[in-house]
Design a protein around this motif. Structure first.
Motif, PDB file in Angstrom:
ATOM      1  N   SER A 111       0.839  -1.199   0.000  1.00  0.00           N
ATOM      2  CA  SER A 111       0.000   0.000   0.000  1.00  0.00           C
ATOM      3  C   SER A 111       0.873   1.247   0.000  1.00  0.00           C
ATOM      4  O   SER A 111       1.921   1.278   0.650  1.00  0.00           O
ATOM      5  N   LEU A 112       0.438   2.262  -0.747  1.00  0.00           N
ATOM      6  CA  LEU A 112       1.168   3.531  -0.841  1.00  0.00           C
ATOM      7  C   LEU A 112       0.205   4.681  -0.628  1.00  0.00           C
ATOM      8  O   LEU A 112      -0.967   4.595  -0.990  1.00  0.00           O
ATOM      9  N   ALA A 113       0.716   5.774  -0.061  1.00  0.00           N
ATOM     10  CA  ALA A 113      -0.114   6.969   0.096  1.00  0.00           C
ATOM     11  C   ALA A 113       0.784   8.200   0.122  1.00  0.00           C
ATOM     12  O   ALA A 113       1.833   8.191   0.772  1.00  0.00           O
ATOM     13  N   PHE A 114       0.383   9.224  -0.615  1.00  0.00           N
ATOM     14  CA  PHE A 114       1.062  10.520  -0.521  1.00  0.00           C
ATOM     15  C   PHE A 114       0.469  11.305   0.640  1.00  0.00           C
ATOM     16  O   PHE A 114      -0.736  11.258   0.885  1.00  0.00           O
ATOM     17  N   HIS A 115       1.324  12.035   1.353  1.00  0.00           N
ATOM     18  CA  HIS A 115       0.851  12.985   2.349  1.00  0.00           C
ATOM     19  C   HIS A 115       0.066  14.081   1.619  1.00  0.00           C
ATOM     20  O   HIS A 115       0.429  14.454   0.497  1.00  0.00           O
ATOM     21  N   PRO A 116      -1.017  14.605   2.206  1.00  0.00           N
ATOM     22  CA  PRO A 116      -1.795  15.638   1.515  1.00  0.00           C
ATOM     23  C   PRO A 116      -0.997  16.869   1.085  1.00  0.00           C
ATOM     24  O   PRO A 116      -1.399  17.573   0.161  1.00  0.00           O
ATOM     25  N   ASP A 117       0.158  17.151   1.731  1.00  0.00           N
ATOM     26  CA  ASP A 117       0.949  18.311   1.282  1.00  0.00           C
ATOM     27  C   ASP A 117       1.970  17.921   0.205  1.00  0.00           C
ATOM     28  O   ASP A 117       2.691  18.775  -0.318  1.00  0.00           O
ATOM     29  N   GLY A 118       2.054  16.634  -0.131  1.00  0.00           N
ATOM     30  CA  GLY A 118       2.935  16.186  -1.203  1.00  0.00           C
ATOM     31  C   GLY A 118       4.408  16.152  -0.859  1.00  0.00           C
ATOM     32  O   GLY A 118       5.237  15.878  -1.716  1.00  0.00           O
ATOM     33  N   LYS A 119       4.759  16.420   0.406  1.00  0.00           N
ATOM     34  CA  LYS A 119       6.187  16.485   0.755  1.00  0.00           C
ATOM     35  C   LYS A 119       6.736  15.180   1.318  1.00  0.00           C
ATOM     36  O   LYS A 119       7.940  15.016   1.448  1.00  0.00           O
ATOM     37  N   THR A 120       5.840  14.276   1.676  1.00  0.00           N
ATOM     38  CA  THR A 120       6.270  12.953   2.131  1.00  0.00           C
ATOM     39  C   THR A 120       5.337  11.919   1.518  1.00  0.00           C
ATOM     40  O   THR A 120       4.251  12.249   1.055  1.00  0.00           O
ATOM     41  N   TYR A 121       5.798  10.675   1.533  1.00  0.00           N
ATOM     42  CA  TYR A 121       4.870   9.616   1.165  1.00  0.00           C
ATOM     43  C   TYR A 121       5.129   8.430   2.086  1.00  0.00           C
ATOM     44  O   TYR A 121       6.204   8.310   2.678  1.00  0.00           O
ATOM     45  N   ALA A 122       4.121   7.584   2.237  1.00  0.00           N
ATOM     46  CA  ALA A 122       4.222   6.430   3.129  1.00  0.00           C
ATOM     47  C   ALA A 122       4.045   5.158   2.324  1.00  0.00           C
ATOM     48  O   ALA A 122       3.297   5.136   1.344  1.00  0.00           O
ATOM     49  N   SER A 123       4.735   4.102   2.735  1.00  0.00           N
ATOM     50  CA  SER A 123       4.556   2.807   2.080  1.00  0.00           C
ATOM     51  C   SER A 123       4.458   1.725   3.144  1.00  0.00           C
ATOM     52  O   SER A 123       5.163   1.763   4.149  1.00  0.00           O
ATOM     53  N   GLY A 124       3.561   0.787   2.921  1.00  0.00           N
ATOM     54  CA  GLY A 124       3.394  -0.339   3.835  1.00  0.00           C
ATOM     55  C   GLY A 124       3.708  -1.624   3.108  1.00  0.00           C
ATOM     56  O   GLY A 124       3.246  -1.824   1.979  1.00  0.00           O
ATOM     57  N   GLY A 125       4.494  -2.504   3.731  1.00  0.00           N
ATOM     58  CA  GLY A 125       4.990  -3.667   3.012  1.00  0.00           C
ATOM     59  C   GLY A 125       4.595  -4.995   3.615  1.00  0.00           C
ATOM     60  O   GLY A 125       4.029  -5.078   4.712  1.00  0.00           O
ATOM     61  N   GLU A 126       4.937  -6.031   2.873  1.00  0.00           N
ATOM     62  CA  GLU A 126       4.714  -7.408   3.307  1.00  0.00           C
ATOM     63  C   GLU A 126       5.544  -7.717   4.557  1.00  0.00           C
ATOM     64  O   GLU A 126       5.243  -8.652   5.296  1.00  0.00           O
ATOM     65  N   ASP A 127       6.597  -6.912   4.804  1.00  0.00           N
ATOM     66  CA  ASP A 127       7.461  -7.135   5.972  1.00  0.00           C
ATOM     67  C   ASP A 127       6.849  -6.612   7.279  1.00  0.00           C
ATOM     68  O   ASP A 127       7.459  -6.737   8.337  1.00  0.00           O
ATOM     69  N   GLY A 128       5.653  -6.008   7.212  1.00  0.00           N
ATOM     70  CA  GLY A 128       4.989  -5.532   8.427  1.00  0.00           C
ATOM     71  C   GLY A 128       5.385  -4.132   8.849  1.00  0.00           C
ATOM     72  O   GLY A 128       4.907  -3.615   9.854  1.00  0.00           O
ATOM     73  N   TYR A 129       6.264  -3.481   8.078  1.00  0.00           N
ATOM     74  CA  TYR A 129       6.696  -2.120   8.416  1.00  0.00           C
ATOM     75  C   TYR A 129       5.958  -1.091   7.565  1.00  0.00           C
ATOM     76  O   TYR A 129       5.681  -1.330   6.392  1.00  0.00           O
ATOM     77  N   VAL A 130       5.681   0.052   8.185  1.00  0.00           N
ATOM     78  CA  VAL A 130       5.250   1.238   7.426  1.00  0.00           C
ATOM     79  C   VAL A 130       6.432   2.187   7.420  1.00  0.00           C
ATOM     80  O   VAL A 130       7.017   2.471   8.471  1.00  0.00           O
ATOM     81  N   ARG A 131       6.814   2.679   6.254  1.00  0.00           N
ATOM     82  CA  ARG A 131       7.940   3.607   6.153  1.00  0.00           C
ATOM     83  C   ARG A 131       7.433   4.970   5.708  1.00  0.00           C
ATOM     84  O   ARG A 131       6.683   5.070   4.739  1.00  0.00           O
ATOM     85  N   LEU A 132       7.838   6.005   6.434  1.00  0.00           N
ATOM     86  CA  LEU A 132       7.505   7.384   6.057  1.00  0.00           C
ATOM     87  C   LEU A 132       8.743   8.016   5.439  1.00  0.00           C
ATOM     88  O   LEU A 132       9.760   8.175   6.106  1.00  0.00           O
ATOM     89  N   ASN A 133       8.670   8.339   4.163  1.00  0.00           N
ATOM     90  CA  ASN A 133       9.819   8.900   3.439  1.00  0.00           C
ATOM     91  C   ASN A 133       9.603  10.380   3.166  1.00  0.00           C
ATOM     92  O   ASN A 133       8.608  10.759   2.554  1.00  0.00           O
ATOM     93  N   GLN A 134      10.543  11.191   3.623  1.00  0.00           N
ATOM     94  CA  GLN A 134      10.499  12.635   3.367  1.00  0.00           C
ATOM     95  C   GLN A 134      11.271  12.900   2.068  1.00  0.00           C
ATOM     96  O   GLN A 134      12.359  12.375   1.882  1.00  0.00           O
ATOM     97  N   PHE A 135      10.685  13.687   1.183  1.00  0.00           N
ATOM     98  CA  PHE A 135      11.395  13.991  -0.068  1.00  0.00           C
ATOM     99  C   PHE A 135      12.512  15.000   0.175  1.00  0.00           C
ATOM    100  O   PHE A 135      12.359  15.938   0.954  1.00  0.00           O
TER     101      PHE A 135
END
Length: 327
Positions: free
Chosen positions: A292-316
């Motif tokens: 699963s993927l989602a962009f933050h509403p301000d477009g400056k970060t995005y989040a990804s959720g994986g099969e490994d059970g982690y959610v990662r928040l990536n700042q551009f």
């Protein structure tokens, strides 16, 4: 920037969603408690306890007052976001695969799987008053998909008047809520549609499919506008709210994961230009497919959720915003 790693789930992530303000991130997984996090620092605020099975789908309403989750225990539950208290629940005949609040927040839709002789069905319900009688109320509309492929993902269309459903044979259908009839059907994908997300203004719709492509559609006419091709099944795709970018995530099936090394780049989040359909960047990180993927509403970060059970928040990084496509 180092990504924030959120580890609150024991099993693989099924869906992640930001609320409208972007200060909270909701996540569900194949364990039975959806979580809510502060998106700025990755601190977990709490969990919603009550499901007895895998939580397939989640949604949060426009005002971040109510949260909804559909699960494999045949339950659709509506919660108070702030207190984590279950406000009401509906028992379905089969497991609940998708759920979404309407734009107004007065209605919600959910769809069920086709198992044990029960067809997949789409339900529209009134969620203005959620109390103990909620489970016995009749739905506003019930659309059985008899002799039709099951609905695997759903979104609300324009002005809460139509609903768009993606199916496990690759069909995309549009339903009129006033009549309950199908008004449009397109078959652009060859295999199951795993995920659908709308653009910020609701004008475009992006689909992610098992046939290794993501496609951009006009949300009103369902005309296919663009196709983004990869070599792996695409599990999720999202449209940036501020730039002409889309992000795709996926990977091969979970059973093949152990036979490949993570270095080959099968589990990267891949960035494509919305108009030119050209890939311009990849972000590594997950040990396993991205679900699963989602962009933050301000477009400056995005989040990804994986099969490994982690959610990662990536700042551009700043140079992501300076990047101009040559044409």
């Amino acid at each position: 920037m180092k990504p924030l790693m959120l580890h609150g789930h024991e099993r693989s992530i099924t869906q992640i969603k930001y609320n409208r303000d972007g200060d909270l991130l909701f996540s569900s997984a194949k364990d039975n408690h959806p979580c809510v996090w502060y998106s700025i620092n990755g601190e977990r605020l709490g969990t919603y306890e009550g499901h007895q099975g895998v939580v397939w789908a989640i949604d949060v309403d426009w005002e971040t007052k109510r949260f909804m989750s559909g699960a494999g225990d045949n339950m659709l539950m509506i919660w108070d976001v702030q207190t984590g208290k279950a406000l009401g629940k509906i028992e379905a005949k089969t497991s609940v695969r998708t759920c979404n609040f309407s734009y107004s927040g007065n209605m919600a839709l959910y769809s069920t799987d086709s198992t044990m002789g029960n067809p997949s069905e789409i339900f529209i319900i009134d969620v203005r008053t959620v109390d103990s009688s909620f489970s016995t109320n009749d739905p506003i509309l019930q659309i059985p998909l008899t002799n039709a492929p099951k609905a695997t993902s759903m979104v609300w269309g324009n002005l809460d008047e139509v609903v768009i459903s993606g199916h496990d044979n690759g069909d995309l259908a549009q339903w009129d809520l006033r009549t309950g009839k199908k008004i449009n059907l397109v078959s652009e994908h060859a295999k199951s549609i795993n995920d659908m997300q709308l653009s910020k203004d609701g004008g475009f719709l992006i689909t992610a499919s098992k046939d290794c492509t993501a496609k951009l559609f006009d949300a009103d006419t369902l005309e296919c506008l663009k196709t983004y091709k990869t070599e792996r099944p695409v599990n999720s795709a999202a449209i940036s709210p501020i730039l002409d970018h889309v992000v795709l995530g996926g990977g091969q099936d979970a059973m093949d994961v152990t036979t490949t090394s993570t270095r080959i780049g099968k589990f990267d989040a891949r960035f494509f230009h919305l108009v030119f359909e050209e890939e311009f960047g990849r972000v590594k990180g997950h040990f396993g497919p991205i679900n699963s993927l989602a962009f933050h509403p301000d477009g400056k970060t995005y989040a990804s959720g994986g099969e490994d059970g982690y959610v990662r928040l990536n700042q551009f990084d700043p140079n992501y915003f300076d990047f101009k496509f040559d044409y």
